[in-house]
Write an enzyme that holds these catalytic residues in place. Structure first.
Site, PDB file in Angstrom:
ATOM      1  N   ASN A  46       0.819  -1.222   0.000  1.00 48.96           N
ATOM      2  CA  ASN A  46       0.000   0.000   0.000  1.00 48.96           C
ATOM      3  C   ASN A  46       0.847   1.264   0.000  1.00 48.96           C
ATOM      4  OD1 ASN A  46      -2.646  -0.668  -0.184  1.00 48.96           O
ATOM      5  ND2 ASN A  46      -3.038  -0.702   2.007  1.00 48.96           N
TER       6      ASN A  46
ATOM      7  N   PHE B 256      -5.029   3.120  12.309  1.00 49.25           N
ATOM      8  CA  PHE B 256      -5.347   2.350  11.104  1.00 49.25           C
ATOM      9  C   PHE B 256      -4.523   2.852   9.921  1.00 49.25           C
ATOM     10  CE2 PHE B 256      -9.049   2.327  13.838  1.00 49.25           C
ATOM     11  CZ  PHE B 256      -9.372   0.980  13.880  1.00 49.25           C
ATOM     12  N   GLU B 257      -4.154   1.930   9.043  1.00 50.87           N
ATOM     13  CA  GLU B 257      -3.305   2.299   7.903  1.00 50.87           C
ATOM     14  C   GLU B 257      -3.977   3.312   6.980  1.00 50.87           C
ATOM     15  OE1 GLU B 257      -3.004  -0.664   4.577  1.00 50.87           O
ATOM     16  OE2 GLU B 257      -3.886  -1.972   6.074  1.00 50.87           O
ATOM     17  N   THR B 258      -5.306   3.365   7.036  1.00 56.55           N
ATOM     18  CA  THR B 258      -6.023   4.314   6.186  1.00 56.55           C
ATOM     19  C   THR B 258      -5.834   5.753   6.661  1.00 56.55           C
ATOM     20  OG1 THR B 258      -7.900   3.632   7.529  1.00 56.55           O
ATOM     21  CG2 THR B 258      -7.827   2.823   5.269  1.00 56.55           C
TER      22      THR B 258
ATOM     23  N   SER C 254      -0.103   7.857   7.143  1.00 57.83           N
ATOM     24  CA  SER C 254      -0.130   6.760   8.117  1.00 57.83           C
ATOM     25  C   SER C 254       1.128   5.901   7.998  1.00 57.83           C
ATOM     26  CB  SER C 254      -1.381   5.906   7.928  1.00 57.83           C
ATOM     27  OG  SER C 254      -1.278   5.128   6.770  1.00 57.83           O
TER      28      SER C 254
END
Lengths: 325, 258
Positions: free
Chosen positions: A107, B53-55, B87
């Protein structure tokens, strides 16, 4: 990508104008949130194919596009559709059946690749992925890369830290920039010029937009310029990046839009069930995508009951106590 | 005589993972049982831990359990709603990254704690394709401590991964350093049978704790590779207080505990 005062056009026209067979494309949102679903369904209805899709963590939009056969090449970090399908089903099948070419990243790598594109750089460095097969397994062969000027020659490159051991890093991974032909995002508010205000997490939408040659924005609310200019701090995307604006209420359904509506877990489950079986999937597509004229038509088939069930509570921004299957 | 409260495998896994979280930790969480472990730690032993959270959402209120890291439930009452580039920078940056503990799941793990979340079979033509790295590879590259949550089965604890998605100790010894990675990666494995850690010198997995009712031999039977069990001791079972908080305050509707 103009400064025209009014970029508002119907979604059908925007897709016809900017999304072509073979386009390199990215879509906004993350798994089950703020996917530009109305645009995705319109791409499918227009039977646009051979797309090269760039994805960090994509979900519903990715799986619909792959399921409809629109995608031939994919660069991706994650394909998941929340609880309904922790791995996107058509995505997994397409790979298992050798139907698409694909290449894996993380990601952060994909986000940085969009950021490099947005910054006008050829690459950015990161400390992610050293020692993993993300570096060594290439989905696109060297020969294919060489023959296609739109695909970079190397997947990822590791170099020694050129600043010695500065900050304690001995090596860095270089990730190449992405500049999509077209990026489509769905936002809460936009004005006619294309300035956007996103509420809640912006994921990688901002980098995706700024890296892209053309940008279509679909929005819940098309608002007056004055409304957005009163609070410029809340606007993440200025109009200079945007090519077209389409007013599409519920344009991310069945994915969520913070402050407006939740994801429809029942629809997502229905989609996941259908995706497992070719006959069922065809029936599903005929009913919800090909059998309707546009997003309004799609929402009519879905029915007001579901729309009411996912309506966001103004305090929390999601549907409190919604039954989640 | 000691009385052991009845508990389910999911409950003991959650409590064991929660015990790994220290006060002040920034907990990188996925959804499901990993989020529940983070919530349990906050409510039991680490009140000043922060869920992240990675978001891009940090310290969200979580009035309802989210089902995805992009669930709008994580956006409510967060300290900040940012974006992916922020993040991951928070984890790559040692100043904040050294406080991060991650909880990760995987389809396969090897004796060095490397994880596969990509595929079973050949990468290019797999028998089963999974979701892929997401942020897993990133966080396992960056931060000093990661908990791997696994079901303890032979096909998951394998001699050789079908694909190395997220780094543990790579090939052991100093191979992480040689590859250019910081110390860190997967540092503890919590399963439905016990808790595994990694030898400081060799980087190999060893059995640290086995749960009441489980023997070290049974754990070996469910592990494809050889593992040192010589120093293993029985885990302290979840206490009445831990179970009460987990059940009443963390997942009263048993959405995850089942």
């Amino acid at each position: 990508m103009t400064n025209s005062l009014n970029k508002v056009i119907p979604l059908k026209q925007a897709i016809e104008q900017y999304v072509k067979n073979g386009s390199h494309i990215s879509i906004g949102g993350f798994t089950i949130n703020r996917n530009p679903m109305a645009a995705v369904y319109e791409i499918i209805r227009q039977k646009i194919n051979n797309l090269h899709l760039y994805a960090h963590s994509n979900g519903t939009g990715l799986d619909e596009l792959i399921g409809a056969g629109c995608v031939s090449k994919l660069e991706i970090a994650y394909g998941g559709n929340g609880k309904a399908a922790p791995t996107c089903i058509r995505f997994a099948q397409a790979i298992q059946n050798n139907e698409i070419l694909f290449e894996d990243y993380s990601n952060y790598m994909m986000s940085l690749r969009f950021m490099a594109g947005a910054m006008g750089l050829p690459f950015l460095p990161t400390l992610s992925g050293l020692g993993t097969e993300i570096l060594t397994k290439w989905g696109f062969s060297r020969a294919m890369r060489k023959s296609d000027p739109k695909i970079v020659d190397e997947k990822l490159i590791v170099i020694d830290n050129p600043f010695g051991n500065w900050t304690g890093a001995s090596k860095v991974v270089l990730v190449p920039a992405i500049n999509p032909d077209i990026t489509i995002i769905h936002v809460q508010k936009a004005d006619a010029m294309g300035t956007c205000s996103i509420q809640g997490l912006s994921f990688a939408d901002i980098e995706q937009v700024k890296a892209s040659k053309q940008v279509i924005v679909t929005c819940e609310k098309l608002v007056d310029k004055e409304e957005l200019r009163q609070n410029p701090d809340l606007n993440q995307i200025p109009f200079i990046h945007v090519s077209a604006v389409c007013h599409v209420p519920l344009g991310a359904y069945p994915t969520a839009v913070f402050g407006h509506y939740d994801y429809d877990s029942r629809y997502l489950r229905k989609f996941a069930m259908a995706a497992k079986n070719p006959d069922e999937f065809k029936k599903y597509q005929d009913k919800y995508i090909y059998g309707v004229k546009d997003h309004k038509g799609f929402l009519n088939v879905v029915g007001q009951k579901r729309i009411d069930a996912i309506k966001a509570d103004p305090r929390t921004g999601y549907a409190v106590n919604m039954k989640r299957d | 005589m000691e009385t052991i409260q009845p508990y389910t495998p999911k409950e003991i896994m959650t409590i064991m993972a929660a015990r790994e979280i220290k006060n002040g930790d920034i907990v990188f969480s996925g959804t499901g049982i990993s989020m529940l472990a983070a919530m349990a730690a906050k409510n039991i032993n680490a009140p000043e831990s922060v869920i992240f959270f990675e978001t891009g959402a940090i310290d969200s209120l979580l009035e309802e359990l989210p089902f995805a890291v992009a669930d709008p439930r994580i956006m409510y009452w967060a300290a900040s709603n940012s974006r992916l580039t922020d993040s991951f920078a928070t984890m790559q940056n040692k100043i904040t990254g050294d406080k991060v503990i991650a909880i990760l799941g995987a389809a396969q793990i090897d004796k060095y704690g490397n994880l596969n979340t990509t595929c079973i079979g050949d990468y290019f033509s797999p028998e089963i394709r999974f979701s892929g790295s997401g942020g897993g590879c990133d966080v396992a590259s960056f931060v000093p401590r990661c908990i791997a949550f696994m079901q303890h089965e032979k096909r998951k604890f394998v001699e050789k991964l079908d694909y190395l998605t997220s780094p543990g100790q790579l090939e052991g010894k100093n191979s992480r350093k040689k590859a250019g990675l910081r110390p860190g990666g997967v540092s503890v494995v919590v399963t439905n049978m016990g808790v595994m850690r990694f030898d400081k010198d060799t980087g190999k997995m060893y059995l640290d704790k086995f749960y009441p009712g489980i023997t070290p031999e049974k754990i070996l039977e469910n592990t494809e590779f050889n593992m040192d069990i010589s120093t293993a001791t029985r885990a302290d079972p979840p206490t009445q207080t831990e179970l009460k908080i987990l059940r009443k305050d963390c997942d009263p509707q048993r959405l995850i505990l089942g």
